[in-house]
Structures are given as C-alpha cells and as structure tokens.
Scaffold this active site. Structure first.
Site, short mmCIF file in Angstrom:
data_model
loop_
_atom_site.label_atom_id
_atom_site.label_comp_id
_atom_site.label_asym_id
_atom_site.label_seq_id
_atom_site.Cartn_x
_atom_site.Cartn_y
_atom_site.Cartn_z
CG ASP A 1 5.14 1.63 4.26
OD1 ASP A 1 6.11 1.16 3.65
OD2 ASP A 1 4.45 0.97 5.06
CG HIS A 2 4.03 -0.83 0.78
ND1 HIS A 2 4.55 -1.83 0.00
CD2 HIS A 2 4.28 -1.19 2.07
CE1 HIS A 2 5.08 -2.75 0.77
NE2 HIS A 2 4.94 -2.38 2.03
CG ASP B 1 4.72 -2.06 -3.61
OD1 ASP B 1 5.20 -2.80 -4.50
OD2 ASP B 1 4.03 -2.49 -2.66
CD GLU C 1 7.09 -5.33 -2.00
OE1 GLU C 1 6.80 -4.40 -1.22
OE2 GLU C 1 6.35 -6.31 -2.19
N GLY D 1 7.00 -6.82 10.02
CA GLY D 1 7.70 -7.05 11.29
C GLY D 1 6.82 -7.22 12.51
CB SER D 2 3.26 -6.84 13.21
OG SER D 2 3.42 -5.45 13.04
CG ASN E 1 8.84 -1.32 6.64
OD1 ASN E 1 10.04 -1.04 6.63
ND2 ASN E 1 7.98 -0.81 5.79
N GLY F 1 4.18 -2.19 11.38
CA GLY F 1 2.95 -1.43 11.18
C GLY F 1 1.81 -1.95 12.03
ZN LIG Z 1 5.30 -3.24 3.80
#
Ligand SMILES: [Zn+2]
Length: 287
Positions: free
Chosen positions: A83-84, A105, A135, A211-212, A231, A233
């Site tokens: 991730d990132h 990123d 991104e 997405g939380s 995503n 997290g």
């Molecule tokens: Zn992210």
C-alpha cells in the site's frame, strides 16, 4: 491459483461489474482473518500491507506469511500488494521479495515528479511481472480537516488522469473523489459524476481509497460507475483488532493472548465477509 498480479483480478472485476477488496492489516491475526473471510466467500482478495505494518514485521515476513497462507487456500486468487509508498528503495525491496503488486504514491509531488517516480517504478516492476497502482489528486486523511471546497480542488481531474495513465503505463489508478483515510466525522460525499467521467475516458482499473465508513449503497453506486478496487484499512485496524483487544483485556484473560488473537481473527473475518458481499466479489472464484 494462489499469488497473482493485481491487474489479473481487477480486469476480471471490470468485466464482471464488481470490485475486489484490498485489506490492510496491522498484525498476523488480521491477515488470517482476511484470508478466512475471502475463502469463506470464495472471493479473490488483495492483501495489502501498509508501510507501518512492515516497519514492525518487515517486508519479507509480510510476503512470506501471505504466501504461506495461500497454500491453505489454493482455490483463492490472492494479491500481495504494497500500500501507499513513496520510497523507491522500499518498493524495489518488496518487488525483490516477491510482492505481486505495489502502489507508488507520488500524489504529494508536483505532477511531473509524480509521473517521473511512477515511471521509474513501472519500469522496475514490469521486469518482474509486478503490477503497479499510482495516485493522482490527493485523497488525504479525515484528520486533515480540509474544508469541502479545498478538498474538491484536490480531486482527480479526468483529463489529467488520462494523460497520467498514458504517460506512466500503470495498471491501476487511485482517484480522489471525496473519500479520505480514517473514520469519517460525517458522512462522506462522493463525487459520482467524476468517477463516471474518468471511467469514460480510460479503461485503467480505478481504485477507491478510504473505504472505512462509506455507506454500503455508496460503494455499490461507485462500483456500478467503474470502481474495481476498494481499500479498507481503518475498520480492520480499529473495529476488527484494537476494539476487540481492548474489550478482552478488560476481562480476565489469565494472560492468554491467544484467546484475544482468536477473537481478532473472527471479527476481522466478519468485516471482510460483509465487504465482499457489498463489493459483489463473493463466489467469483467459482467462475
Ligand atoms: Zn489509501
């Protein structure tokens, strides 16, 4: 098929009109919960270590744990996706250890430098058959307290997105359309028109971060407009792990942390299964 490239699962999702969840994990119990959730739903899955987890576990241990778990679930397509990350040396290390996908990123950099860094990663990754996400725009975190108008100015511009995809040759693009990292203080307002506009001009896989706490119906709408990777997290880190540990520590556990880890796995699995149902990827390994 076990470990696969990310574009392999996302191209299928694009054709099938669903999205695949990319789940961050804070520890080993969470990875197990994610795999169990994907296996229970017969769904492809993207397991995505954030750099903070790798600071604790190390890049090699992360990939080896995920790889080992795929042996238990050979029927499930699993992507091990960094991730990132803006550190080229770390990205290179992850590729060398066997990650099948990475996210570079460069969104905090000026456009030209973002293109330059992303191209450098694509060039290295392509030699090893590893897919790349980048991104454009600024997704940011809820804690940044950016007022709505300012945040909108940081949204991904459709024409620039097309230019960026062509210039870099990436497999997936994370777009800024109103979501943010962390738990939302108020309901996020997604720019659905922008998703449709970007989808209309490029067939690059589109990724929704943050997405939380996005309502299920908003996820479904975003997927119907062309999002294929989502995503998650914070929800796994807090609701799936920290809150479980906190509640159980308050009770008498007689020092047996395994009972806590067991419950973390169960809670993580539950969250992942729900997301898989909402994202529409349940049962897709059977097809
Ligand atoms: Zn992210």
């Amino acid at each position: 098929m076990s470990l696969v490239r990310m574009d392999y699962v996302l191209k299928k999702a694009q054709k099938g009109g669903y999205a695949v969840g990319a789940f961050n994990f804070p520890d080993l119990s969470s990875i197990q919960g994610i795999m169990q959730g994907a296996a229970a739903k017969n769904s492809p899955v993207i397991i995505s270590p954030p750099v903070f987890t790798m600071d604790e576990m190390g890049e090699e241990m992360c990939i080896r744990c995920i790889e080992t778990l795929t042996h238990e679930y050979p029927e499930i397509d699993v992507v091990c996706h960094l991730d990132h990350c803006s550190d080229f040396e770390r990205i290179k290390r992850c590729i060398d250890y066997g990650f099948t996908s990475v996210m570079v990123d460069g969104s905090a950099l000026p456009y030209d430098q973002n293109v330059e860094l992303t191209c450098k990663v694509v060039d290295y990754a392509s030699r090893f058959g590893v897919s790349v996400e980048a991104e454009l725009g600024h997704i940011g975190g809820v804690e940044e307290d950016i007022v709505v108008d300012e945040r909108k100015a940081l949204f991904t511009q459709p024409k620039q997105a097309l230019e960026f995809v062509k210039a870099t040759g990436i497999d997936a693009l994370a777009i800024a359309v109103g979501t943010a990292h962390g738990f939302y203080k108020q309901k996020p307002k997604l720019d659905f028109e922008r998703i449709a506009e970007i989808r209309a001009i490029t067939d690059c896989c589109l990724v929704l971060h943050g997405g939380s706490g996005v309502p299920d119906e908003d996820f479904k709408k975003a997927i119907s407009l062309g999002i294929t990777k989502i995503n998650v997290g914070t929800e796994l880190k807090i609701t799936g792990n920290f809150d479980v540990q906190k509640a159980l520590f308050a009770e008498a556990t007689h020092g047996d942390v395994r009972k806590i880890q067991h419950q973390v796995r169960i809670k993580t699995q539950e969250i992942v299964e729900h997301k898989i149902d909402v994202f529409g990827s349940a049962g897709k390994m059977a097809q």
